[in-house]
Design an enzyme around this catalytic site. Structure first.
Site, PDB file in Angstrom:
ATOM      1  N   ASN A   1       6.875   8.522 -51.743  1.00 28.89           N
ATOM      2  CA  ASN A   1       7.542   7.459 -51.009  1.00 28.89           C
ATOM      3  C   ASN A   1       8.703   8.002 -50.172  1.00 28.89           C
ATOM      4  OD1 ASN A   1       8.693   5.070 -50.121  1.00 28.89           O
ATOM      5  ND2 ASN A   1       8.267   3.992 -52.020  1.00 28.89           N
ATOM      6  N   ASP A   2       9.829   8.243 -50.803  1.00 25.11           N
ATOM      7  CA  ASP A   2      11.019   8.645 -50.032  1.00 25.11           C
ATOM      8  C   ASP A   2      10.801   9.936 -49.246  1.00 25.11           C
ATOM      9  OD1 ASP A   2      12.412   6.466 -50.967  1.00 25.11           O
ATOM     10  OD2 ASP A   2      13.086   7.531 -52.759  1.00 25.11           O
ATOM     11  N   VAL A   3       9.981  10.843 -49.775  1.00 28.81           N
ATOM     12  CA  VAL A   3       9.826  12.145 -49.123  1.00 28.81           C
ATOM     13  C   VAL A   3       9.008  12.058 -47.836  1.00 28.81           C
ATOM     14  CG1 VAL A   3      10.082  13.418 -51.283  1.00 28.81           C
ATOM     15  CG2 VAL A   3       7.798  12.763 -50.520  1.00 28.81           C
TER      16      VAL A   3
END
Lengths: 466, 101
Positions: free
Chosen positions: A391-393
């Site tokens: 997700n965040d990456v």
């Protein structure tokens, strides 16, 4: 003066020589562990060092309580052996946190015994024992919280106003008690107890506000701290093996922590004190567009007729234990002539290298795996970026939105691929709580479901085409 | 052994740790963190000495807990690291077969 009859440096040259051998074995072992080819022998070298040191310590001069020592070793070793063998590969990060916390607790226990007995070896020795006890206790309770969070025992990050002030006050209280214990070596029981209690509370207060996304950095930090605590207790006990091993781990762990924090483009202080991790989602509020779902059969066709597919694994793949299914799928694609690469972000998952370990377990060859710098240029030539529970990456907000908490973090450029398929359990935001702009892009399709089940469906879909 | 010699050991060990880990590929970060976690299990030695010299019931209790925790650190750290590195073996065969680098 110390009641410790353990006559330090001069006595027992056999013991000293053995500790020297242990130190050499540890450093050689760590060195071997830093290359994939020799890594497996590295742990055996280090293990031999540990065995030598443990056995020879039974011959330490002036010791008693041998039945107690043996019972504690057998009990602790059996429990750790049992839990370490049973735990699933995906749960490794929290086990490292747990065992690390135990080491910190052991360092704090040594400090407690030495200090309750009336300090060791003058003011310098007592100071080092106090320092090691403080750091060890913080590492103990902090690692326990990290374990609880990763294991899902602690669901939310507890955060309140003035949290940093509370931490600072706890640190100050622990330091004051530590100084008092040093100044009153003969009569320090109350101060030692206060020191340890405030240090344990400090570990809780420091770790509770930190979100799960930051846990890799935190575990690494506590690993370094435990090393340092062990080194300090080594000074207090005049034990060269502990000084060397503890200090080596302390500095190596500090470097590793810095590397990790840098991979997220944040300073260590920022990780510890910003309270980032979840809840502060307001920053990314201007995400526009809609989530566009897609069926597994359609994705199967898309993958089978692609030239190049880049797989971006994340924590979702680890949770679903989907690495074997995903590799099976990729092998099918490779057989069809598709170029398949795996892109691994430095902080994907819950530990650095977490994804590498899982993919290695599934049997993915090294040369298909690329890290951030190697592979980021390749997304533009990829037909499909297959994002599995990451997700965040892959959140492009990190490039564009200055108000986002993850602004500036290097990301995998999955959004630059022709098509992006995101395999995801549900519609919720990721571990960090930040909305992911990637999911709303025009070339993105969402494939909802458990990564393992979706993997099976995709395998069936690709097989149906041949 | 004097304080200054201990300080030298400290400094050299710190540089050693830094150097040993500075050339590690990302792929080995988790096993290496686990491995260094095992290495500070050497605290077991200190915990044994502390318990070995404990006299009062309180000292013995704390010392017992210390040895218990330290043994857990050492053994758990070893088992977990060994299991992780074991998996690198299985992936080595296809790698060397496909392309030696």
């Amino acid at each position: 003066m110390p009641a410790a009859p353990a006559a330090p440096w001069s006595a027992g040259s056999l013991i000293q020589a053995s500790y020297f051998v242990t130190a050499v074995l540890f450093i050689t072992g760590l060195k071997r562990m830093s290359s994939p080819v020799s890594a497996r022998s590295g742990i055996v070298w280090a293990g031999a060092g540990m065995l030598v040191a443990t056995l020879v310590t039974f011959a330490y001069p002036g010791m008693s309580n041998y039945p107690l020592i043996s019972a504690a070793i057998v009990l602790g070793a059996a429990l750790a052996w049992w839990s370490g063998k049973r735990v699933a590969m995906t749960n490794m990060p929290q086990m490292i946190a747990l065992y690390n916390g135990m080491g910190g607790g052991a360092a704090a226990s040594i400090a407690a015994v030495e200090l309750y007995r009336g300090g060791s070896d003058g003011a310098v020795g007592t100071t080092l024992a106090v320092a090691g006890g403080l750091i060890g206790a913080v590492s103990f309770s902090g690692s326990a919280i990290a374990f609880g969070k990763l294991q899902g025992l602690i669901k939310r990050s507890i955060r309140f106003r003035g949290q940093q002030i509370v931490s600072l006050l706890l640190l100050a209280a622990a330091l004051v008690h530590g100084v008092l214990a040093i100044v009153h070596p003969g009569d320090s029981s109350v101060y030692v107890t206060g020191l340890l209690i405030f240090a344990l509370l400090l570990g809780l207060a420091m770790t509770l506000p930190i979100g799960g996304a930051d846990m890799p950095v935190v575990i690494s930090l506590y690993n370094a701290l435990t090393g340092l605590a062990v080194g300090f207790e080594g000074f207090a006990l005049h034990n060269a093996a502990m000084i060397i091993a503890g200090t080596v781990v302390g500095s190596a762990g500090t470097l590793l922590t810095q590397l990790m924090a840098r991979a997220m483009n944040r300073s260590l202080g920022n990780v510890l004190f910003s309270g980032f991790g979840e809840g502060s989602a307001a920053g990314g509020g201007e995400v526009s567009g809609s989530l566009k779902p897609i069926e597994a059969s359609d994705v199967g066709v898309m993958l089978a007729f692609a030239q190049k597919v880049i797989v971006v694994p994340g924590y979702g793949m680890a949770v679903a234990q989907a690495q074997h299914k995903i590799w099976e799928l990729c092998q099918l694609l490779i057989d069809r002539g598709v170029t398949v690469r795996f892109a691994i972000h430095p902080v994907a998952g819950r530990m650095p290298g977490h994804m590498n370990v899982l993919l290695a377990e599934a049997g993915v060859p090294y040369d298909l795996i690329g890290d951030l710098e190697e592979i980021n240029g390749e997304f533009e030539t990829a037909d499909v970026a297959l994002v599995i529970g990451a997700n965040d990456v892959v959140n492009p907000v990190a490039r564009t939105d200055k108000s986002s908490p993850i602004y500036g973090m290097p990301i995998l450029n999955a959004d630059r691929a022709q098509n992006v398929i995101v395999i995801k359990r549900g519609q919720g935001a990721g571990f960090s709580g930040i909305e992911n702009a990637l999911f709303y892009l025009d070339n993105t399709r969402m494939l909802y479901g458990d990564a393992q089940k979706v993997g099976s469906a995709l395998i069936a879909a690709v097989k149906a085409l041949s | 052994m004097t304080g200054i010699v201990a300080l030298y050991i400290f400094m050299l060990a710190a540089f050693t740790g830094y150097e040993v880990i500075s050339r590690v590929p990302v792929i080995l970060h988790t096993p290496l963190m686990s491995g260094s976690n095992f290495v500070h299990g050497i605290v077991l030695v200190g915990a044994m000495v502390a318990l070995g010299n404990a006299h009062t019931p309180l000292e013995k209790t704390i010392g017992f807990i210390g040895v218990l925790l330290a043994a857990g650190n050492a053994v758990g750290g070893y088992v977990v690291t060994e299991r992780m590195l074991e998996m690198f073996k299985s992936s080595k065969a296809p790698r060397s077969a496909s392309e030696e680098r």
